[in-house]
Design an enzyme around this catalytic site. Structure first.
Site, PDB file in Angstrom:
ATOM      1  N   HIS A   1       0.870  -1.186   0.000  1.00  0.00           N
ATOM      2  CA  HIS A   1       0.000   0.000   0.000  1.00  0.00           C
ATOM      3  C   HIS A   1       0.905   1.233   0.000  1.00  0.00           C
ATOM      4  O   HIS A   1       1.725   1.408  -0.898  1.00  0.00           O
ATOM      5  CB  HIS A   1      -0.918  -0.094   1.223  1.00  0.00           C
ATOM      6  CG  HIS A   1      -2.065   0.871   1.270  1.00  0.00           C
ATOM      7  ND1 HIS A   1      -2.383   1.730   0.261  1.00  0.00           N
ATOM      8  CD2 HIS A   1      -2.982   1.128   2.260  1.00  0.00           C
ATOM      9  CE1 HIS A   1      -3.445   2.455   0.607  1.00  0.00           C
ATOM     10  NE2 HIS A   1      -3.821   2.115   1.820  1.00  0.00           N
TER      11      HIS A   1
ATOM     12  N   HIS B   1      -2.000  -2.249  -9.650  1.00  0.00           N
ATOM     13  CA  HIS B   1      -3.032  -1.714  -8.762  1.00  0.00           C
ATOM     14  C   HIS B   1      -4.198  -2.689  -8.716  1.00  0.00           C
ATOM     15  O   HIS B   1      -4.526  -3.294  -9.733  1.00  0.00           O
ATOM     16  CB  HIS B   1      -3.514  -0.341  -9.261  1.00  0.00           C
ATOM     17  CG  HIS B   1      -4.219   0.444  -8.216  1.00  0.00           C
ATOM     18  ND1 HIS B   1      -5.552   0.270  -7.937  1.00  0.00           N
ATOM     19  CD2 HIS B   1      -3.757   1.370  -7.356  1.00  0.00           C
ATOM     20  CE1 HIS B   1      -5.880   1.084  -6.948  1.00  0.00           C
ATOM     21  NE2 HIS B   1      -4.817   1.760  -6.576  1.00  0.00           N
TER      22      HIS B   1
ATOM     23  N   ASP C   1       2.430   5.930  -6.505  1.00  0.00           N
ATOM     24  CA  ASP C   1       3.668   5.931  -5.726  1.00  0.00           C
ATOM     25  C   ASP C   1       4.916   6.011  -6.606  1.00  0.00           C
ATOM     26  O   ASP C   1       5.976   6.427  -6.137  1.00  0.00           O
ATOM     27  CB  ASP C   1       3.744   4.659  -4.864  1.00  0.00           C
ATOM     28  CG  ASP C   1       2.747   4.696  -3.724  1.00  0.00           C
ATOM     29  OD1 ASP C   1       2.512   5.791  -3.184  1.00  0.00           O
ATOM     30  OD2 ASP C   1       2.204   3.641  -3.375  1.00  0.00           O
TER      31      ASP C   1
HETATM   32  N1  ACO Z   1       5.605  -6.337 -10.040  1.00  0.00           N
HETATM   33  C1  ACO Z   1       5.641  -7.527 -10.670  1.00  0.00           C
HETATM   34  N2  ACO Z   1       4.530  -8.238 -10.932  1.00  0.00           N
HETATM   35  C2  ACO Z   1       3.357  -7.730 -10.553  1.00  0.00           C
HETATM   36  C3  ACO Z   1       3.254  -6.484  -9.891  1.00  0.00           C
HETATM   37  C4  ACO Z   1       4.437  -5.786  -9.631  1.00  0.00           C
HETATM   38  N3  ACO Z   1       4.407  -4.622  -9.009  1.00  0.00           N
HETATM   39  N4  ACO Z   1       1.956  -6.212  -9.622  1.00  0.00           N
HETATM   40  C5  ACO Z   1       1.265  -7.253 -10.096  1.00  0.00           C
HETATM   41  N5  ACO Z   1       2.090  -8.169 -10.643  1.00  0.00           N
HETATM   42  C6  ACO Z   1       1.726  -9.435 -11.253  1.00  0.00           C
HETATM   43  C7  ACO Z   1       1.613 -10.504 -10.177  1.00  0.00           C
HETATM   44  O1  ACO Z   1       2.826 -11.138  -9.924  1.00  0.00           O
HETATM   45  C8  ACO Z   1       0.576 -11.410 -10.759  1.00  0.00           C
HETATM   46  O2  ACO Z   1       1.187 -12.180 -11.749  1.00  0.00           O
HETATM   47  P1  ACO Z   1       0.810 -13.732 -11.928  1.00  0.00           P
HETATM   48  O3  ACO Z   1      -0.655 -13.722 -12.301  1.00  0.00           O
HETATM   49  O4  ACO Z   1       1.715 -14.185 -12.995  1.00  0.00           O
HETATM   50  O5  ACO Z   1       1.047 -14.371 -10.592  1.00  0.00           O
HETATM   51  C9  ACO Z   1      -0.383 -10.442 -11.497  1.00  0.00           C
HETATM   52  O6  ACO Z   1       0.432  -9.310 -11.821  1.00  0.00           O
HETATM   53  C10 ACO Z   1      -1.558 -10.006 -10.627  1.00  0.00           C
HETATM   54  O7  ACO Z   1      -1.034  -9.423  -9.417  1.00  0.00           O
HETATM   55  P2  ACO Z   1      -1.742  -9.456  -8.015  1.00  0.00           P
HETATM   56  O8  ACO Z   1      -0.753  -9.109  -6.982  1.00  0.00           O
HETATM   57  O9  ACO Z   1      -2.491 -10.738  -7.847  1.00  0.00           O
HETATM   58  O10 ACO Z   1      -2.817  -8.316  -8.199  1.00  0.00           O
HETATM   59  P3  ACO Z   1      -3.534  -7.560  -7.040  1.00  0.00           P
HETATM   60  O11 ACO Z   1      -4.677  -6.859  -7.677  1.00  0.00           O
HETATM   61  O12 ACO Z   1      -3.814  -8.414  -5.879  1.00  0.00           O
HETATM   62  O13 ACO Z   1      -2.359  -6.563  -6.584  1.00  0.00           O
HETATM   63  C11 ACO Z   1      -1.029  -4.830  -5.950  1.00  0.00           C
HETATM   64  C12 ACO Z   1      -2.348  -5.233  -6.620  1.00  0.00           C
HETATM   65  C13 ACO Z   1      -0.968  -5.430  -4.547  1.00  0.00           C
HETATM   66  C14 ACO Z   1      -0.986  -3.304  -5.844  1.00  0.00           C
HETATM   67  C15 ACO Z   1       0.150  -5.357  -6.794  1.00  0.00           C
HETATM   68  O14 ACO Z   1       0.086  -4.819  -8.099  1.00  0.00           O
HETATM   69  C16 ACO Z   1       1.495  -5.050  -6.153  1.00  0.00           C
HETATM   70  O15 ACO Z   1       1.932  -5.782  -5.270  1.00  0.00           O
HETATM   71  N6  ACO Z   1       2.142  -3.936  -6.572  1.00  0.00           N
HETATM   72  C17 ACO Z   1       3.361  -3.484  -5.914  1.00  0.00           C
HETATM   73  C18 ACO Z   1       3.028  -2.689  -4.642  1.00  0.00           C
HETATM   74  C19 ACO Z   1       2.571  -1.284  -4.909  1.00  0.00           C
HETATM   75  O16 ACO Z   1       3.128  -0.594  -5.759  1.00  0.00           O
HETATM   76  N7  ACO Z   1       1.562  -0.844  -4.154  1.00  0.00           N
HETATM   77  C20 ACO Z   1       1.017   0.516  -4.264  1.00  0.00           C
HETATM   78  C21 ACO Z   1      -0.450   0.444  -4.546  1.00  0.00           C
HETATM   79  S1  ACO Z   1      -1.091   2.034  -5.007  1.00  0.00           S
HETATM   80  C22 ACO Z   1      -1.082   2.992  -3.609  1.00  0.00           C
HETATM   81  O17 ACO Z   1      -1.056   2.560  -2.475  1.00  0.00           O
HETATM   82  C23 ACO Z   1      -1.080   4.490  -3.899  1.00  0.00           C
END
Ligand code: ACO
Length: 379
Positions: free
Chosen positions: A222, A270, A321
């Protein structure tokens, strides 16, 4: 009997109405009380946005004057908050300092236990007014610098930068900072806001809900992501005076290796936006302005290299971010201070949701499906 469907992470679950903001991933838009966030960032400042989120309407000139008088009059930290911060070691993460400071602010607020609409509005505005001094003081004490008192002749963002750096920031920098505050202010039922609403639903007080929300914001999935983004840049290596192209090439290689080893790269992806975060273009323009102002094109090289490599490999877009981290770095904040800056802005959204939850409350208490051992008995 059919098994109930489990929604891990509450993904796709609609739990309540909200009139505070609307996130529309299809149109890639974000509205605060009906206003597009880009318009607010372009034409209004953080004080107007705070007023809007709490009251549902932008302030008239008279309302703004009254609001300014209150906000500017409550910027100084209460002495017990300074004393509490002083007790914390410099090894404490600034998010832990921030969480503790808000808790102390609650414990010492005369209306602490009063959950009426009027008391909540006053507590929200007081918290918004005083919290920047927590971040500024914590940043300064880590540099062995004395506290800088707030100035009531400066707007919210200009005063924030003044208290942090002890000098007046130029208008370009104040504007970029204010844009970041407006964009970070609110985003519907994200993890920290939902935490605040859950706590409020038990009839606990506003400061308890904000303290809990800070805990939720700290995590790297987050708000902690803006700090993590800068750690990525630092790991790749920030080399002042490196060309844009060379920095981009090194960043691209780093990203390819990170993705090959299945690393999650912070600042990308996201839960709601799958085609790009609505706030990124506006924040990226602020980053471009800061790159130009500080003459640091190599930072833009790192930014573009990572973004391009992520887009080519996985088609995952940056979230807010991603551009916010380097903006705060260029302004001179320590990397660990970035998520507390997010708190300063999000206090407005959290407290708007706390008041909305309190006005139409129902205890938030979901169910779970048991998958532990079958019933058994003690010998
Ligand atoms: N880097 C690499 N791969 C990613 C990323 C990332 N940042 N985000 C998503 N993916 C990939 C996952 O590995 C997954 O791949 P797979 O299907 O091959 O396993 C797929 O994309 C789906 O990702 P999930 O994590 O299941 O998607 P979810 O909707 O649950 O996650 C989240 C959203 C938690 C924000 C995720 O994108 C993440 O962890 N991002 C990095 C953290 C981040 O930047 N957070 C800030 C959020 S915005 C804010 O707070 C202002």
């Amino acid at each position: 009997m059919t098994e109930p469907e489990i929604h891990k992470g509450l993904a796709g679950v609609v739990v309540d109405y909200t009139a505070v903001s609307k996130v529309n991933s299809d149109t890639n838009s974000l509205l605060y009380r009906g206003y597009p966030v880009q318009e607010l960032a372009g034409h209004r400042d953080m004080e107007d946005v705070a007023y809007l989120l709490w009251n549902g309407e932008l302030p008239s000139a008279e309302q703004r004057t009254e609001f300014d008088a209150f906000e500017r009059g409550h910027r100084a930290l209460p002495k017990e908050v300074i004393a509490a911060i002083d007790l914390l070691p410099l090894t404490a993460h600034p998010m832990d300092v921030a969480r503790t400071a808000v808790s102390v602010m609650g414990a010492s607020h005369p209306l602490a236990a009063d959950n009426s609409v009027e008391a909540n509005m006053e507590k929200a505005a007081t918290l918004f007014a005083a919290f920047p001094a927590v971040v500024a003081y914590d940043q300064r004490r880590r540099r062995d610098q004395a506290i800088v008192e707030p100035r009531d002749d400066l707007g919210y963002s200009a005063n924030f930068l003044w208290m942090t750096f002890g000098e007046e920031a130029p208008p370009e920098v104040v504007h970029a900072f204010d844009v970041s505050m407006v964009l970070y202010a609110e985003h519907s039922f994200n993890a920290s806001t939902f935490t605040a609403r859950v706590i409020t639903s038990t009839l606990a007080d506003l400061h308890s809900a904000v303290t809990g929300a800070i805990g939720a914001l700290k995590g790297a999935l987050h708000g902690g992501a803006n700090e993590a983004v800068m750690h990525t840049f630092e790991e790749i290596g920030i080399r002042k005076d490196e060309s844009h192209e060379d920095a981009a090439a090194r960043a691209k290689t780093w990203m390819e290796e990170a993705l090959a080893s299945k690393k999650k790269v912070m600042g990308f992806g996201h839960r709601v936006y799958k085609n790009g975060d609505s706030r990124v273009p506006t924040m990226k323009s602020a980053l471009d302005a800061m790159i130009e102002y500080y003459g640091r094109d190599e930072i833009l090289g790192l930014y573009s290299g990572l973004e391009t490599a992520m887009s080519e490999a996985k088609d995952i877009k940056p979230n807010l971010d991603y551009p916010a981290g380097p903006v705060y770095h260029l302004m001179g904040f320590d990397t660990e201070m970035f998520t507390p800056l997010f708190i300063a802005a999000r206090i407005t959204g959290w407290t708007a949701h706390i008041m909305e939850q309190a006005a139409s409350n129902s205890l938030i208490r979901p169910l779970s499906l048991y998958n532990g051992p079958d019933e058994r008995h003690v010998d």
